[in-house]
Design a protein around this motif. Sequence first.
Motif, PDB file in Angstrom:
ATOM      1  N   PHE A 165       0.864  -1.176   0.000  1.00 23.67           N
ATOM      2  CA  PHE A 165       0.000   0.000   0.000  1.00 23.67           C
ATOM      3  C   PHE A 165       0.895   1.218   0.000  1.00 23.67           C
ATOM      4  CE2 PHE A 165       0.858  -1.076   4.394  1.00 23.67           C
ATOM      5  CZ  PHE A 165       1.168   0.143   4.979  1.00 23.67           C
ATOM      6  N   HIS A 166       0.312   2.372  -0.235  1.00 22.54           N
ATOM      7  CA  HIS A 166       1.097   3.596  -0.347  1.00 22.54           C
ATOM      8  C   HIS A 166       0.542   4.677   0.565  1.00 22.54           C
ATOM      9  CE1 HIS A 166       3.098   1.719  -3.701  1.00 22.54           C
ATOM     10  NE2 HIS A 166       1.914   1.393  -4.180  1.00 22.54           N
ATOM     11  N   LEU A 225       5.706   8.493  -5.815  1.00 19.87           N
ATOM     12  CA  LEU A 225       4.778   9.358  -6.537  1.00 19.87           C
ATOM     13  C   LEU A 225       5.490  10.118  -7.653  1.00 19.87           C
ATOM     14  CD1 LEU A 225       2.746  10.702  -3.484  1.00 19.87           C
ATOM     15  CD2 LEU A 225       2.042   8.952  -5.129  1.00 19.87           C
ATOM     16  N   GLN A 226       6.758  10.463  -7.416  1.00 23.90           N
ATOM     17  CA  GLN A 226       7.498  11.179  -8.453  1.00 23.90           C
ATOM     18  C   GLN A 226       7.751  10.314  -9.674  1.00 23.90           C
ATOM     19  OE1 GLN A 226      10.913  13.413  -7.168  1.00 23.90           O
ATOM     20  NE2 GLN A 226      11.927  13.148  -9.138  1.00 23.90           N
ATOM     21  N   VAL A 227       8.141   9.057  -9.455  1.00 24.39           N
ATOM     22  CA  VAL A 227       8.404   8.196 -10.603  1.00 24.39           C
ATOM     23  C   VAL A 227       7.113   7.885 -11.356  1.00 24.39           C
ATOM     24  CG1 VAL A 227       8.223   5.843  -9.658  1.00 24.39           C
ATOM     25  CG2 VAL A 227      10.007   6.367 -11.307  1.00 24.39           C
ATOM     26  N   LEU A 228       5.982   7.819 -10.657  1.00 23.41           N
ATOM     27  CA  LEU A 228       4.704   7.658 -11.350  1.00 23.41           C
ATOM     28  C   LEU A 228       4.473   8.818 -12.306  1.00 23.41           C
ATOM     29  CD1 LEU A 228       2.083   6.451  -8.690  1.00 23.41           C
ATOM     30  CD2 LEU A 228       3.440   5.075 -10.272  1.00 23.41           C
ATOM     31  N   ASP A 229       4.726  10.041 -11.843  1.00 27.84           N
ATOM     32  CA  ASP A 229       4.543  11.206 -12.699  1.00 27.84           C
ATOM     33  C   ASP A 229       5.482  11.153 -13.897  1.00 27.84           C
ATOM     34  OD1 ASP A 229       2.535  12.257 -11.112  1.00 27.84           O
ATOM     35  OD2 ASP A 229       3.886  13.549  -9.966  1.00 27.84           O
ATOM     36  N   GLU A 230       6.729  10.756 -13.691  1.00 26.07           N
ATOM     37  CA  GLU A 230       7.696  10.685 -14.796  1.00 26.07           C
ATOM     38  C   GLU A 230       7.282   9.658 -15.838  1.00 26.07           C
ATOM     39  OE1 GLU A 230      11.506  11.770 -11.905  1.00 26.07           O
ATOM     40  OE2 GLU A 230      11.488   9.897 -13.045  1.00 26.07           O
ATOM     41  N   PRO A 237      16.572   4.595   9.015  1.00 33.39           N
ATOM     42  CA  PRO A 237      15.621   3.858   9.829  1.00 33.39           C
ATOM     43  C   PRO A 237      14.280   3.574   9.153  1.00 33.39           C
ATOM     44  CG  PRO A 237      15.486   6.149  10.423  1.00 33.39           C
ATOM     45  CD  PRO A 237      16.563   6.035   9.368  1.00 33.39           C
ATOM     46  N   GLU A 238      14.152   3.928   7.867  1.00 31.87           N
ATOM     47  CA  GLU A 238      12.893   3.641   7.194  1.00 31.87           C
ATOM     48  C   GLU A 238      12.736   2.138   7.014  1.00 31.87           C
ATOM     49  OE1 GLU A 238      10.724   5.953   6.738  1.00 31.87           O
ATOM     50  OE2 GLU A 238      12.117   7.527   7.345  1.00 31.87           O
ATOM     51  N   ASP A 239      11.498   1.674   7.102  1.00 37.18           N
ATOM     52  CA  ASP A 239      11.209   0.270   6.885  1.00 37.18           C
ATOM     53  C   ASP A 239      11.205  -0.010   5.392  1.00 37.18           C
ATOM     54  OD1 ASP A 239      10.569  -2.341   7.509  1.00 37.18           O
ATOM     55  OD2 ASP A 239       8.416  -1.948   7.647  1.00 37.18           O
ATOM     56  N   ARG A 240      11.350  -1.279   5.016  1.00 38.44           N
ATOM     57  CA  ARG A 240      11.332  -1.650   3.597  1.00 38.44           C
ATOM     58  C   ARG A 240      10.027  -1.184   2.957  1.00 38.44           C
ATOM     59  NH1 ARG A 240       8.522  -6.994   3.512  1.00 38.44           N
ATOM     60  NH2 ARG A 240       7.751  -7.150   5.636  1.00 38.44           N
ATOM     61  N   SER A 246       8.591   2.922  -2.129  1.00 32.13           N
ATOM     62  CA  SER A 246       9.062   4.294  -2.290  1.00 32.13           C
ATOM     63  C   SER A 246      10.494   4.455  -1.799  1.00 32.13           C
ATOM     64  CB  SER A 246       8.132   5.252  -1.543  1.00 32.13           C
ATOM     65  OG  SER A 246       8.485   6.597  -1.803  1.00 32.13           O
ATOM     66  N   GLU A 247      10.785   3.879  -0.632  1.00 31.89           N
ATOM     67  CA  GLU A 247      12.133   3.992  -0.084  1.00 31.89           C
ATOM     68  C   GLU A 247      13.154   3.314  -0.994  1.00 31.89           C
ATOM     69  OE1 GLU A 247       9.196   4.826   2.896  1.00 31.89           O
ATOM     70  OE2 GLU A 247       9.444   3.061   1.601  1.00 31.89           O
TER      71      GLU A 247
END
Length: 437
Positions: A66-67, A75-80, A416-419, A422-423
Motif C-alpha cells: 500500500f502507499h 509518486l514522483q516516478v509515477l509522474d515521470e 531507519p525507514e522500513d522496507r 518508495s524507499e
Amino acid sequence: MAPQTPPQTNPQRIAVLGAGPMGLAVAYQLARDGHRPVVFEADDRIGGMTAAFDFSGLTIERYYHFHCISDTAFLQVLDELGLGARMRWVETKMGYWYRGELQPWGNPMALLKFRGLSFVAKLRYGLHAFLCTKRTDWKPLDGVEASAWIRRWVGAEAWDVLWRRLFEYKFYEHSQGLSAAWIWSRIRRIGRSRYDLFREKLGYLEGGSDTLLQALRTDIERHGGEFRLSSPVSKVVLAEGAVRGVEVKGAFESFDKVVSTVPLPFVSRLLPDLPEAILAQYRAVANVAVVCVIAKLRRKVTENFWLNVNDPDMDIPGLVEYTNLRPLDAHVVYVPFYMPGDHPKYAEPDQAFLERVQRYLKRINPSLTDTDFIELRASRYRHAQPVCGPGHLERLPPVALPVRGLWVADTSYYYPEDRGISESIGFGRAMAVQAAR
C-alpha cells in the motif's frame, strides 16, 4: 527532486543484480542517464517482493503493498512515467482482534473505547503515538532498544496488550534487540497518512504494483537497458582491486561496474573475494522469512484494511484485507506468517498454513463457511525482512565498497525507514547516480 546527472558521452555498461524495486530504480536512473544497465534476476519475473502472479485469473502481488501520502519517491516516478492519474486514495479503517472480539482501532476515539486497557494506559499509548508523528530527528533513538523504549512510554499494561505479540510474532528471538528509530519510522509513516486525527488515507495504483513494474521495464528497455530473467549471478569477478564482470550460467560477462541489490545474506556467495572482515559484516545482518497466505473469498471478513491480532490461538501479528483498499471482483485477504528462516515452522508444508488461515478467518468472522473460500495460496520469501538493531548503519559496510566499480546495498541501507517501494526507489536512484560517476 529526481537525481540529476549530465548527459553521457561515454556510456558505461553496468550490471544490476536483482530486479526488485531497488534494482529497477537503479537501472531506470542509469538508462535515463545514458548508460547501458543489464539487470540480472534469479526469478522468472521482475519485482522481487512486489512481483505479481496469476491467482486464477486475477493478477495480484504475492505480498501486499500500500502507499502513503508521504511516499514522495514513488509518486514522483509515477509522474515521470505518466502514471500519476492512475493513483487512487481511499479512506481506510483499522481494527483490533483482542480477546475474541473485533474492535475499531487507529484513531483517538477507538483508543478511548478500546476494551482491555485502563484509562491511564490509553493516555500513555496515545501520547506516545502522537509524539512519534511529530518527531523529525531519528538519531537520538538510533542507539535505543525498541521494546524498552516503548515500555517506558506506554507502560507494562499497554505493552503487553498492544505491542508484545506484534514484536514476538514478527521477530521471535530478535524481538528484544530492535532499534527504536526503526520502529518509530513505522509509527510515523502510518500516523502521517491521515486526513485528520480520525481518518486514515492510503493509496493503491490501478492494476497494482505490476502497473509500475511493467512501466519501469518498458522505460528501461526503451532507453537501452536489458533484462536477463531466470539468470542468477553466481559470482562477481574481481581482479586487482576492481570489478571485471560477472559469472552467469557458467559463462563470464564483462562489465564496467556492478551494482548489487540482492538481500545481504547472498552477498558472501556472490563476492567471496571481498575481505573477510566485510563478508562477516554482511553475514551478521539477521533476516526473518515470511510465508504469506493470500485468500480469495466470496464475502468480506471485516470492514478493515489492517487488522491487528492479539489472540493466544493465532500465531500472526495481523492480517490485511486488501480489497478494503483496492476493489476487486472477489475479496482478497493477506495473512503473513513471519519467522526466522531456520525456525521449524518455516519447514511446515503450505497446506498447514492454508488450514490455519481458514480457521483464523472463520474465528474472526463466524458467519464465514467453507463455501465462502474460493481459493488460498501460499508464497514464501526466505529473506523478507532485515532485522535492524540499535546502531544498525554503523555495523554495515559502505555502499561503495573498497573495490573500484562495486556497489552493494539492500533494504537494510535506508534505515531507519522500513522496507517499502518508495524507499527502495529513492535509494536506488541515488545509488545509481553515485555509481555512474
